[in-house]
Motif scaffolding. Structure first.
Motif, mmCIF file in Angstrom:
data_model
loop_
_atom_site.group_PDB
_atom_site.id
_atom_site.type_symbol
_atom_site.label_atom_id
_atom_site.label_comp_id
_atom_site.label_asym_id
_atom_site.label_seq_id
_atom_site.Cartn_x
_atom_site.Cartn_y
_atom_site.Cartn_z
ATOM 1 N N ALA A 113 -1.265 19.443 1.645
ATOM 2 C CA ALA A 113 -2.434 19.042 0.869
ATOM 3 C C ALA A 113 -2.515 19.830 -0.432
ATOM 4 N N ALA A 114 -2.243 21.124 -0.368
ATOM 5 C CA ALA A 114 -2.284 21.947 -1.576
ATOM 6 C C ALA A 114 -1.240 21.486 -2.585
ATOM 7 N N ALA A 115 -0.034 21.201 -2.086
ATOM 8 C CA ALA A 115 1.013 20.705 -2.989
ATOM 9 C C ALA A 115 0.626 19.355 -3.579
ATOM 10 N N THR A 116 0.051 18.479 -2.756
ATOM 11 C CA THR A 116 -0.338 17.148 -3.224
ATOM 12 C C THR A 116 -1.410 17.232 -4.298
ATOM 13 N N ILE A 117 -2.471 18.000 -4.026
ATOM 14 C CA ILE A 117 -3.549 18.142 -5.000
ATOM 15 C C ILE A 117 -3.040 18.835 -6.258
ATOM 16 N N GLY A 118 -2.187 19.843 -6.067
ATOM 17 C CA GLY A 118 -1.630 20.546 -7.219
ATOM 18 C C GLY A 118 -0.829 19.637 -8.120
ATOM 19 N N ILE A 119 -0.044 18.734 -7.514
ATOM 20 C CA ILE A 119 0.741 17.779 -8.296
ATOM 21 C C ILE A 119 -0.176 16.786 -8.999
ATOM 22 N N GLN A 120 -1.154 16.248 -8.257
ATOM 23 C CA GLN A 120 -2.040 15.229 -8.816
ATOM 24 C C GLN A 120 -2.907 15.769 -9.947
ATOM 25 N N ASN A 134 -2.331 18.775 -11.579
ATOM 26 C CA ASN A 134 -1.582 19.681 -12.443
ATOM 27 C C ASN A 134 -2.173 21.095 -12.414
ATOM 28 N N LEU A 135 -2.383 21.612 -11.204
ATOM 29 C CA LEU A 135 -3.018 22.910 -11.029
ATOM 30 C C LEU A 135 -2.020 24.026 -10.751
ATOM 31 N N LEU A 136 -0.778 23.667 -10.444
ATOM 32 C CA LEU A 136 0.202 24.659 -10.027
ATOM 33 C C LEU A 136 1.303 24.825 -11.064
ATOM 34 N N SER A 137 1.987 25.948 -10.987
ATOM 35 C CA SER A 137 3.093 26.236 -11.906
ATOM 36 C C SER A 137 4.317 25.417 -11.538
ATOM 37 N N PRO A 138 5.273 25.249 -12.470
ATOM 38 C CA PRO A 138 6.509 24.542 -12.140
ATOM 39 C C PRO A 138 7.213 25.182 -10.943
ATOM 40 N N GLY A 139 7.541 24.371 -9.955
ATOM 41 C CA GLY A 139 8.211 24.857 -8.759
ATOM 42 C C GLY A 139 7.273 25.341 -7.679
ATOM 43 N N GLU A 140 5.997 25.554 -8.000
ATOM 44 C CA GLU A 140 5.071 26.097 -7.004
ATOM 45 C C GLU A 140 4.759 25.107 -5.882
ATOM 46 N N PRO A 141 4.581 23.795 -6.169
ATOM 47 C CA PRO A 141 4.392 22.868 -5.046
ATOM 48 C C PRO A 141 5.532 22.915 -4.040
ATOM 49 N N ALA A 197 -12.026 24.827 2.989
ATOM 50 C CA ALA A 197 -11.934 25.858 1.947
ATOM 51 C C ALA A 197 -10.904 25.545 0.871
ATOM 52 N N LEU A 198 -9.904 24.739 1.195
ATOM 53 C CA LEU A 198 -8.798 24.533 0.265
ATOM 54 C C LEU A 198 -9.228 24.028 -1.117
ATOM 55 N N PRO A 199 -10.065 22.982 -1.214
ATOM 56 C CA PRO A 199 -10.445 22.521 -2.560
ATOM 57 C C PRO A 199 -11.137 23.604 -3.382
ATOM 58 N N LEU A 200 -11.898 24.476 -2.715
ATOM 59 C CA LEU A 200 -12.592 25.548 -3.426
ATOM 60 C C LEU A 200 -11.612 26.624 -3.873
ATOM 61 N N ALA A 201 -10.624 26.905 -3.035
ATOM 62 C CA ALA A 201 -9.663 27.958 -3.354
ATOM 63 C C ALA A 201 -8.633 27.502 -4.379
ATOM 64 N N LEU A 202 -8.298 26.217 -4.369
ATOM 65 C CA LEU A 202 -7.246 25.728 -5.247
ATOM 66 C C LEU A 202 -7.670 25.748 -6.704
ATOM 67 N N ASN A 203 -8.941 25.479 -6.957
ATOM 68 C CA ASN A 203 -9.435 25.452 -8.332
ATOM 69 C C ASN A 203 -10.800 26.117 -8.373
ATOM 70 N N PRO A 204 -10.837 27.467 -8.340
ATOM 71 C CA PRO A 204 -12.123 28.180 -8.283
ATOM 72 C C PRO A 204 -13.048 27.864 -9.451
ATOM 73 N N SER A 205 -12.499 27.452 -10.599
ATOM 74 C CA SER A 205 -13.344 27.167 -11.763
ATOM 75 C C SER A 205 -14.273 25.990 -11.524
ATOM 76 N N THR A 206 -13.916 25.119 -10.595
ATOM 77 C CA THR A 206 -14.761 23.970 -10.276
ATOM 78 C C THR A 206 -15.333 24.092 -8.859
ATOM 79 N N ALA A 207 -15.458 25.331 -8.387
ATOM 80 C CA ALA A 207 -15.890 25.552 -7.005
ATOM 81 C C ALA A 207 -17.280 24.978 -6.748
ATOM 82 N N GLY A 208 -18.181 25.111 -7.718
ATOM 83 C CA GLY A 208 -19.532 24.590 -7.532
ATOM 84 C C GLY A 208 -19.542 23.091 -7.333
ATOM 85 N N ARG A 209 -18.851 22.386 -8.210
ATOM 86 C CA ARG A 209 -18.775 20.935 -8.091
ATOM 87 C C ARG A 209 -18.061 20.528 -6.812
#
Length: 377
Positions: A333-340, A342-349, A161-173
């Motif tokens: 994993a969420a922090a890693t994907i967020g960093i790679q 750029n999906l998270l706010s500063p300090g969020e990872p 579920a994590l990839p779908l939840a991390l970036n819902p705008s690309t959930a279909g892909r």
């Protein structure tokens, strides 16, 4: 990346075993490795550049291997675990519903749209952390079995579920990419099972061991990297490829010799490189610059403990409920994907990792408390 720099990275990674050495501290090795990365990375001395292509590539390999090992640790062949799936499913539903409510609340309080991400994080558990704690403390009994099943299912579903939840705008892909990876892992499982039933794996194993070819390790790595490549092509994280392949291997059974080889490769080199890269990528100075992120990390950690503690209402001992909240793979994993990406706010990872550390500390205490109670059932 140079060889002297790689030698320095491996040397600094020894902080992990050094901190874990005193048994009374109950500190996981990964904590020291993360701290080492923080020391030499963006937060500390800036001795390494996390964006270096070679460093990132080695970290990606380590990430895939770590998730593979985590998947291979899920005891899906254990008949007792399968018999406990009914009660564990009920417990997981209770946790998931509460996590969704808390996740929505946290997203509203901190003013972002990450409610799906927070819900997944709060629901998740880490089989790679919980199972070693159970083994080292000698925990047993029906309640431990039910908790183990709950952790295994939660870990598996959260990874998907994590990839779908991390970036819902690309959930279909992401959903299509995830299905492709899972289908690939299913095909691998069927091939491995067929080879095992016909005795081909055993003959292959004997030839490899006798001739010192390490063929099983080579083939496992080929499959792992092929699935990781499929994941990249499908725009999903390589964590899913590693974890799905680990589940496939767990479903067939992993030879002990191969498990030792993969353990050496992962825990001795590429795993520490990944955790150092992650620690180096985190900028804890952003936590000081954005104090709400500290509160977010604490809220995620304490929130995960609280929602898992609700299973006490279903008869699960409170220490085991807290132990089931232990997290590592999914927040990392969420922090890693967020960093790679750029999906998270500063300090969020860093906040996500902080939340995981809170659950790990609570799990260590909870495991010890359960032992001290000396349960008879």
């Amino acid at each position: 990346m140079t060889l002297p720099l790689l030698a320095m990275i491996c040397a600094v990674a020894l902080l992990g075993p050094l901190l874990a050495l005193p048994r009374k501290w109950h500190i996981p090795v990964v904590i020291g490795e993360l701290l080492a990365g923080i020391l030499i990375g963006r937060t500390g001395l800036n001795l390494v550049v996390p964006s270096d292509s070679t460093f990132t590539f080695l970290a990606d390999i380590g990430f895939a291997l770590i998730m593979f090992v985590a998947g291979s640790h899920v005891p899906i062949r254990d008949k007792q675990i399968r018999s406990a799936l009914g009660s564990s499913a009920v417990a997981l539903v209770v946790v998931a519903v509460a996590a969704a409510a808390v996740g929505i609340g946290l997203a509203a309080v901190f003013g972002n749209g990450h409610a799906p991400l927070y819900a997944v994080l709060l629901t998740s558990s880490s089989a790679a952390l919980v199972l070693p704690i159970i083994g080292s403390l000698g925990l047993s009994g029906p309640s431990v079995l039910a908790m183990t099943a709950q952790v295994a299912v939660a870990d598996t579903l959260a990874i998907v579920a994590l990839p779908l939840a991390l970036n819902p705008s690309t959930a279909g892909r992401a959903a299509l990419g995830s299905l492709a990876v899972l289908a690939g892992a299913a095909v691998v499982f069927l091939i491995l099972r067929q080879a095992d039933q016909k005795g081909l794996r055993l003959r292959f194993h004997k030839v490899s061991e006798r001739r010192k070819f390490a063929l099983e390790l080579r083939i496992q790595l080929i499959i792992l990297f092929a699935l990781a490549g499929l994941a990249v092509w499908g725009h999903v994280s390589i964590m899913l490829a590693g974890f799905a392949f680990g589940l496939a291997v767990a479903g067939v059974g992993e030879p002990r010799r191969l498990a030792r080889q993969l353990f050496a490769l992962t825990e001795g080199f590429l795993g520490p490189v990944f955790f150092l890269w992650l620690g180096a990528s985190l900028n804890l100075n952003e936590l000081a610059a954005h104090p709400p992120m500290v509160l977010l990390g604490l809220a995620l950690g304490l929130g995960a403990i609280a929602v898992h503690a609700l299973t006490r209402l279903l008869g699960q001992p409170l220490p085991l409920a807290v132990l089931s909240a232990s997290q590592l793979g999914v927040p990392v994993a969420a922090a890693t994907i967020g960093i790679q990406q750029n999906l998270l706010s500063p300090g969020e990872p860093a906040a996500l990792v902080l939340g995981a550390l809170v659950t790990m500390a609570a799990a260590t205490v909870a495991g010890s408390r359960f032992v001290s109670r000396k349960p008879t059932a």
